[in-house]
Design an enzyme around this catalytic site. Structure first.
Site, short mmCIF file in Angstrom:
data_model
loop_
_atom_site.label_atom_id
_atom_site.label_comp_id
_atom_site.label_asym_id
_atom_site.label_seq_id
_atom_site.Cartn_x
_atom_site.Cartn_y
_atom_site.Cartn_z
N ARG A 15 3.17 -9.35 -133.41
CA ARG A 15 4.63 -9.19 -133.31
C ARG A 15 5.18 -9.42 -131.90
O ARG A 15 6.37 -9.54 -131.71
CB ARG A 15 5.04 -7.79 -133.82
CG ARG A 15 5.05 -7.71 -135.33
CD ARG A 15 5.21 -6.28 -135.80
NE ARG A 15 3.97 -5.52 -135.64
CZ ARG A 15 3.87 -4.21 -135.82
NH1 ARG A 15 4.93 -3.50 -136.14
NH2 ARG A 15 2.71 -3.59 -135.67
N LYS A 22 -1.34 -8.68 -126.14
CA LYS A 22 -0.30 -7.64 -126.07
C LYS A 22 -0.55 -6.63 -124.95
O LYS A 22 0.36 -6.33 -124.18
CB LYS A 22 -0.23 -6.90 -127.42
CG LYS A 22 0.69 -5.69 -127.37
CD LYS A 22 1.04 -5.19 -128.74
CE LYS A 22 0.04 -4.25 -129.31
NZ LYS A 22 0.53 -3.64 -130.57
N ASN A 164 1.55 9.97 -138.28
CA ASN A 164 0.37 9.92 -137.42
C ASN A 164 0.70 9.16 -136.15
O ASN A 164 1.02 7.98 -136.19
CB ASN A 164 -0.74 9.21 -138.22
CG ASN A 164 -1.97 8.93 -137.37
OD1 ASN A 164 -2.17 9.56 -136.34
ND2 ASN A 164 -2.78 7.99 -137.84
C1 UD1 Z 1 -2.23 3.08 -136.93
C2 UD1 Z 1 -2.60 4.17 -137.93
C3 UD1 Z 1 -1.32 4.83 -138.44
C4 UD1 Z 1 -0.53 5.37 -137.28
C5 UD1 Z 1 -0.26 4.26 -136.24
C6 UD1 Z 1 0.34 4.88 -135.00
C7 UD1 Z 1 -4.63 3.37 -139.01
C8 UD1 Z 1 -5.23 2.80 -140.23
N1 UD1 Z 1 -3.34 3.60 -139.02
O1 UD1 Z 1 -1.51 2.12 -137.68
O2 UD1 Z 1 -1.66 5.89 -139.32
O3 UD1 Z 1 0.69 5.91 -137.73
O4 UD1 Z 1 -1.48 3.63 -135.85
O5 UD1 Z 1 0.66 3.87 -134.08
O6 UD1 Z 1 -5.35 3.62 -138.07
N2 UD1 Z 1 -7.03 -2.07 -133.45
C9 UD1 Z 1 -8.30 -2.48 -133.17
N3 UD1 Z 1 -9.00 -3.16 -134.11
C10 UD1 Z 1 -8.46 -3.47 -135.33
C11 UD1 Z 1 -7.15 -3.04 -135.62
C12 UD1 Z 1 -6.46 -2.34 -134.65
O7 UD1 Z 1 -8.81 -2.24 -132.08
O8 UD1 Z 1 -9.16 -4.10 -136.13
C13 UD1 Z 1 -6.28 -1.36 -132.41
C14 UD1 Z 1 -4.98 -2.04 -132.04
O9 UD1 Z 1 -5.18 -2.94 -130.97
C15 UD1 Z 1 -4.11 -0.87 -131.63
C16 UD1 Z 1 -4.64 0.30 -132.48
O10 UD1 Z 1 -5.92 -0.10 -132.92
O11 UD1 Z 1 -4.26 -0.53 -130.27
C17 UD1 Z 1 -3.75 0.60 -133.67
O12 UD1 Z 1 -3.71 -0.53 -134.49
P1 UD1 Z 1 -2.42 -0.95 -135.28
O13 UD1 Z 1 -2.69 -2.20 -136.01
O14 UD1 Z 1 -1.24 -0.92 -134.37
O15 UD1 Z 1 -2.35 0.23 -136.33
P2 UD1 Z 1 -1.10 0.65 -137.16
O16 UD1 Z 1 -1.01 -0.21 -138.34
O17 UD1 Z 1 0.07 0.74 -136.25
MG MG Z 2 0.53 0.12 -134.16
#
Ligand code: UD1
Ligand code: MG
Length: 431
Positions: A15, A22, A164
């Site tokens: 995004r 990012k 969360n």
């Molecule tokens: C996540 C939470 C959600 C919470 C939100 C708060 C989960 C499944 N959901 O959702 O409950 O409300 O954060 O911001 O955890 N990342 C990785 N590897 C991946 C995917 C993500 O390292 O494969 C990292 C991203 O870089 C980021 C963080 O994990 O720093 C959160 O990932 P993001 O995709 O933003 O999760 P949300 O869908 O926002």
């Molecule tokens: Mg997020």
């Protein structure tokens, strides 16, 4: 403190619509990830950063700033999602704090309420009037029952306002037990770290929600969020310096890099912009001046001046529309409209309006050295390399191409011609 930290930074950040990862987008002069690492470092000596998208670029930036961090390359093809990110990390301590790399406003103090609690899982939550985008937190009898991602919510769960915040403290043994049991059977076909909660609760574990300050736990997902986080960060930076003795006129219009420092009593007028690792001591920066990685002591600058990297000003007055680059000015007055680059100018010297150091010949940069008590007339060009010794006068309009010895006058002008009666001949008679 016996706490390990895992920082999640493997996500793509789609995004942001950017080639730059990012977490390397900057806030107040530093990549947002650096703020998270700083908070982590205040709490732990065992920090692992999880990377995948543009891993090398992020790792390089981190290694230059924070030696000694651990890194894990996520097996994103087989284990995508926040659960996949945390798998198989050899943490040293028996409690593990999980942070997101895109939460630049988080601080060690804001994490304190989480890390000071004892439970199998402590998790951060807040209540939002519009909870969209966040995982919803189902709380029962003071404990968290489950977290349901928005895309997997029933209409009833969607209405839950407690969300969360995405930061947790796990007992290491809890992660070891439940991470291998995660599945990707959900709307996004990802391994959700949040699914651990339900599994752990089913087995009677204690999962404690901690309501945290929303501001500190805000995630940055878009450039809009980035700008908003910057505003909040600027508020913090300005407040810190005002409390330390810096006067600010219309503080909302002032920008200060997080690395800039102030000593003694300083004033910043509206629109002042302080970039980089500038150090400002007992000085007054007037309206709409830009300071970049400069060291300014007992001096006044501006309005509308630009002081560029590598400049040192001491006991100096810089007026409007003066640009100074990589120069050392001590006890100097340069009141108007000048460019001073790669110059050394000593005490008592007055730089007239329109003075320019010609420091660049199209290939190299050269130095201009000006001694004490030199009077530089208006519209002087100093063609570097050139040295002007102490106690010299340079006549207005002079192009200085050769060194000038002490006590001399330097003058280079085309002698003036006066053509009598020219005006009427040329324009005719005007009323
Ligand atoms: C996540 C939470 C959600 C919470 C939100 C708060 C989960 C499944 N959901 O959702 O409950 O409300 O954060 O911001 O955890 N990342 C990785 N590897 C991946 C995917 C993500 O390292 O494969 C990292 C991203 O870089 C980021 C963080 O994990 O720093 C959160 O990932 P993001 O995709 O933003 O999760 P949300 O869908 O926002
Ligand atoms: Mg997020």
């Amino acid at each position: 403190m016996s706490l390990s930290v895992i920082v999640l930074a493997a996500g793509q950040g789609t995004r942001m619509k950017s080639q730059l990862p990012k977490v390397l987008h900057t806030i107040s002069g530093r990549p947002m990830l650096f703020y998270v690492i700083e908070a982590a470092k205040a709490l732990s000596d065992d920090i692992t950063v999880v990377l995948y998208h543009q891993a090398d670029r992020i790792r390089e930036a981190l290694e230059a700033e924070f030696p000694g961090l651990g890194y894990k390359l996520q097996d994103h093809a087989n284990y995508p999602g926040t659960g996949g990110a945390v798998m198989e990390i050899p943490t040293r301590h028996d409690r593990v704090l999980v942070l997101n790399g895109d939460m630049p406003l988080v601080t060690a103090e804001s994490l304190e309420p989480l890390v000071s609690k004892e439970a199998d899982i402590v998790m951060s939550v807040f209540d939002l009037p519009d909870p969209s985008g966040y995982g919803r937190v189902v709380v029962e009898n003071g404990e968290v029952r489950a977290i349901v991602e928005e895309k997997d919510c029933t209409p009833g769960q969607k209405a839950i306002k407690t969300v969360n915040a995405g930061v947790y403290v796990f007992k290491k043994e809890v992660l070891d037990r439940y991470l291998p049991l995660l599945s990707n059977d959900n709307a996004q076909a990802e391994y959700y770290l949040t699914d651990i909660i339900k599994m752990a609760r089913d087995e009677g574990r204690h999962i404690v929600p901690v309501w945290v300050e929303e501001e500190a736990f805000k995630g940055v997902n878009s450039r809009y969020d980035l700008a908003h986080a910057e505003e909040l960060m600027q508020d913090r930076i300005r407040e810190k310096w005002m409390r330390a003795g810096v006067t600010m006129h219309l503080p909302k219009t002032i920008y200060i890099d997080s690395r800039a420092r102030f000593f003694g009593e300083c004033t910043l007028e509206n629109g002042a912009t302080i970039h980089g690792e500038s150090v400002i001591t007992e000085s007054h920066i007037r309206a709409h001046s830009v300071i970049e990685d400069a060291d300014i002591k007992n001096s006044g600058v501006g309005p509308m001046a630009r002081i560029r990297p590598g400049t040192i000003l001491e006991d100096t007055h810089i007026g409007n529309f003066v640009e100074v680059k990589k120069s050392h000015l001590k006890g100097v007055k340069a009141g108007h409209l000048s460019y001073l680059g790669d110059a050394e100018i000593d005490e008592g010297t007055n730089v007239g309006a329109g003075t320019i150091t010609c420091n660049y010949d199209g290939k190299g940069k050269y130095k201009t050295k000006i001694g004490k008590n030199v009077f530089i007339g208006s519209d002087t060009q100093l063609v570097a390399p050139v040295t002007v010794e102490d106690n010299v006068m340079i006549a207005a309009g002079t192009t200085v191409t050769r060194d000038v010895e002490s006590d001399a006058l330097a003058i280079s002008r085309t002698p003036q011609k006066t053509v009598k009666g020219f005006f009427h001949k040329f324009f005719g008679t005007k009323k």
